[in-house]
Enzyme design. Structure first.
Site, PDB file in Angstrom:
ATOM      1  N   ARG A 153       4.247   3.521   4.657  1.00 30.45           N
ATOM      2  CA  ARG A 153       3.627   3.592   5.981  1.00 30.45           C
ATOM      3  C   ARG A 153       3.056   2.240   6.400  1.00 30.45           C
ATOM      4  NH1 ARG A 153       0.799   7.471   3.277  1.00 30.45           N
ATOM      5  NH2 ARG A 153      -1.188   6.436   3.755  1.00 30.45           N
ATOM      6  N   HIS A 196       0.816  -1.216   0.000  1.00 29.79           N
ATOM      7  CA  HIS A 196       0.000   0.000   0.000  1.00 29.79           C
ATOM      8  C   HIS A 196       0.845   1.259   0.000  1.00 29.79           C
ATOM      9  CE1 HIS A 196      -2.233   3.331   1.895  1.00 29.79           C
ATOM     10  NE2 HIS A 196      -3.261   2.861   1.216  1.00 29.79           N
ATOM     11  N   ASP A 211      -8.098   6.993  -9.612  1.00 29.36           N
ATOM     12  CA  ASP A 211      -7.897   6.956  -8.162  1.00 29.36           C
ATOM     13  C   ASP A 211      -9.206   6.901  -7.386  1.00 29.36           C
ATOM     14  OD1 ASP A 211      -6.834   7.060  -5.626  1.00 29.36           O
ATOM     15  OD2 ASP A 211      -5.637   8.852  -5.956  1.00 29.36           O
ATOM     16  N   HIS A 249       1.429   8.718  -7.516  1.00 29.77           N
ATOM     17  CA  HIS A 249       1.460  10.108  -7.061  1.00 29.77           C
ATOM     18  C   HIS A 249       2.888  10.662  -7.094  1.00 29.77           C
ATOM     19  CE1 HIS A 249      -2.687   9.649  -6.070  1.00 29.77           C
ATOM     20  NE2 HIS A 249      -2.465   8.813  -5.091  1.00 29.77           N
ATOM     21  N   HIS A 291       1.666   3.458  -3.365  1.00 30.39           N
ATOM     22  CA  HIS A 291       1.474   4.882  -3.084  1.00 30.39           C
ATOM     23  C   HIS A 291       2.770   5.433  -2.485  1.00 30.39           C
ATOM     24  CE1 HIS A 291      -3.010   3.885  -2.207  1.00 30.39           C
ATOM     25  NE2 HIS A 291      -2.983   4.552  -3.342  1.00 30.39           N
TER      26      HIS A 291
END
Length: 457
Positions: A217, A214, A326, A275, A238
């Site tokens: 983080r 993902h 998105d 991004h 991401h």
């Protein structure tokens, strides 16, 4: 349901078509079982050919969270202390707790139908809603992946499924939050999800399976390395979307997110960095040199207030890019590419700032985005032998396209047209959009209306 098998042989004759080398006239395209077998320019129409006007290759949508389509327009009220991506995320967490498998599938079908009507012919579904509302596992650990595949099958959209690994709330392996319970896996559980996802895609003729850590983080270094060894397909992540994310990564590691990733993973052409908004010139060079694709989502990035990617620097370094819808707050091929260019124009205070030399902005944006998305989604690109027979026909009667030919067609579609510029879409040699409407629009929309009635009750 769209039948899984394409017609044995289908032939098209286009008055003009955009090929990899540029526009050509009188283009005859033959396909067998959904794949292009021949492209001939300057050809005469033959009996039985489907006659088309101006044709461009279908565009890949390299980043989607389909379920968020049902949230579109419901998060546009700010709080007393301001609003940001992070407050939007809390609203999204609360919304998804209302979704069961049937509702999830109906929403995905609506999103995928709208993608096809807009000219997207394949989606990279960044799929992280895995478990039941209380976090418990479904009997089939890939139940929600099955529903994604069913939505793609019922609408006919090409699918690159990217099951998402999510284990932590923040950098350094922080324990996940309760609101993230529907996303979570350990490595062994994720391996079972991939196994089930393979089975879910078995009946889709050209589906591709990759995976997606993902974000930095949500994974540790050891998990990231394990994940990279679990697939030979695309890997999406991401990264560096928000300033707060960059600051947290610096506080944790002493490095920025893209810098840290390249120091701890073998990033190559299989990777898509979604991004990558907040990057330094050195990080831009790292991305370009690795051959990875940067996945830009201009509509969502504007909606969430993310910021603007340094696109001109990326292009100058030889970087690759594609676009995605998105959050699906608005599904529109032309708007994604228009906003990509316009955001840079506003920043750089110039016009036609991305395409090199005298090349049309519309053609350059479309072709580059198509090539980048194809790479990121693991499929061949364009109207070429071996690629899927994914054709988008523009409408000769649309007011903004009257009298246009070649590059001016793309420029007028992307920068001057509103709705209705796409007349027909053929996916894998099968007509799915006719006169601007998906052939199953009424049935798909009825299921969506019923699902939304349950979610918003």
């Amino acid at each position: 349901m769209i039948a899984s098998a394409a017609p044995q042989t289908t032939c098209f004759h286009a008055a003009q078509a955009l090929l990899s080398e540029g526009w050509a006239r009188d283009v005859r395209i033959e396909c067998a079982q959904g794949r292009i077998t021949s492209v001939v320019t300057g050809a005469s129409r033959q009996h039985g050919d489907h006659t088309l006007w101006a044709v461009v290759p279908g565009l890949g949508n390299l980043h989607s969270h389909a379920f968020q389509r049902a949230m579109a327009g419901l998060t546009e009220v700010g709080g007393a202390r301001g609003d940001s991506f992070w407050s939007w995320r809390e609203l999204m967490y609360r919304f998804l707790d209302r979704l069961d498998p049937d509702t999830f599938q109906a929403i995905a079908e609506q999103a995928y139908m709208e993608m096809l009507e807009a000219g997207f012919t394949r989606v990279g579904e960044f799929h992280y809603l895995h478990h039941a509302q209380d976090g418990s596992r479904y009997t089939n650990p890939a139940e929600m992946a099955v529903r994604v595949a069913a939505a793609a099958a019922s609408t006919g959209l090409g699918l690159t499924l990217l099951p998402v690994f999510y284990a932590h709330a923040d950098f350094g392996g922080m324990a996940p939050a309760p609101a993230q319970r529907r996303f979570l896996h350990d490595i062994d559980g994720f391996a079972r999800l991939l196994e089930g996802s393979t089975q879910a895609l078995a009946d889709l003729p050209d589906a591709v399976l990759g995976l997606a850590p993902h974000s930095l983080r949500a994974t540790t270094e050891a998990e990231l390395q394990a994940l990279a060894g679990m697939t030979s397909g695309p890997i999406h992540i991401h990264i560096a979307e928000q300033v707060r994310e960059v600051e947290a990564c610096l506080a944790w590691s002493g490095q920025r997110p893209v810098q840290w990733l390249y120091g701890h993973a073998a990033v190559d052409q299989r990777w898509c960095l979604v991004h990558a908004t907040h990057v330094t010139p050195e990080e831009v060079r790292l991305m370009a040199d690795s051959g990875a694709v940067v996945g830009l989502c201009p509509i969502t990035e504007a909606n969430l207030g993310d910021g603007l990617f340094p696109m001109r620097e990326h292009i100058a370094a030889g970087g690759r890019f594609g676009v995605g819808s998105d959050s699906n707050v608005l599904i529109d091929v032309a708007e994604e590419l228009r906003l990509l260019e316009y955001g840079q124009r506003l920043t750089l205070r110039g016009r036609n700032v991305l395409s090199p030399g005298a090349l049309s902005s519309g053609r350059w944006l479309y072709q580059q985005a198509a090539e980048g998305a194809a790479q990121a989604l693991g499929v061949p690109s364009g109207l070429s032998v071996g690629a899927a027979a994914d054709l988008v026909e523009l409408d000769p009667g649309h007011p903004s396209l009257l009298g246009r030919h070649g590059d001016s067609l793309l420029d007028s579609w992307l920068f001057a047209a509103r709705n209705g510029a796409v007349r027909a879409v053929w996916r894998n040699g099968r007509e799915l959009v006719r006169e601007g409407r998906h052939i199953h629009r009424d049935a798909v929309s009825a299921r969506y209306r019923a699902a939304l009635g349950r979610v918003l009750a």
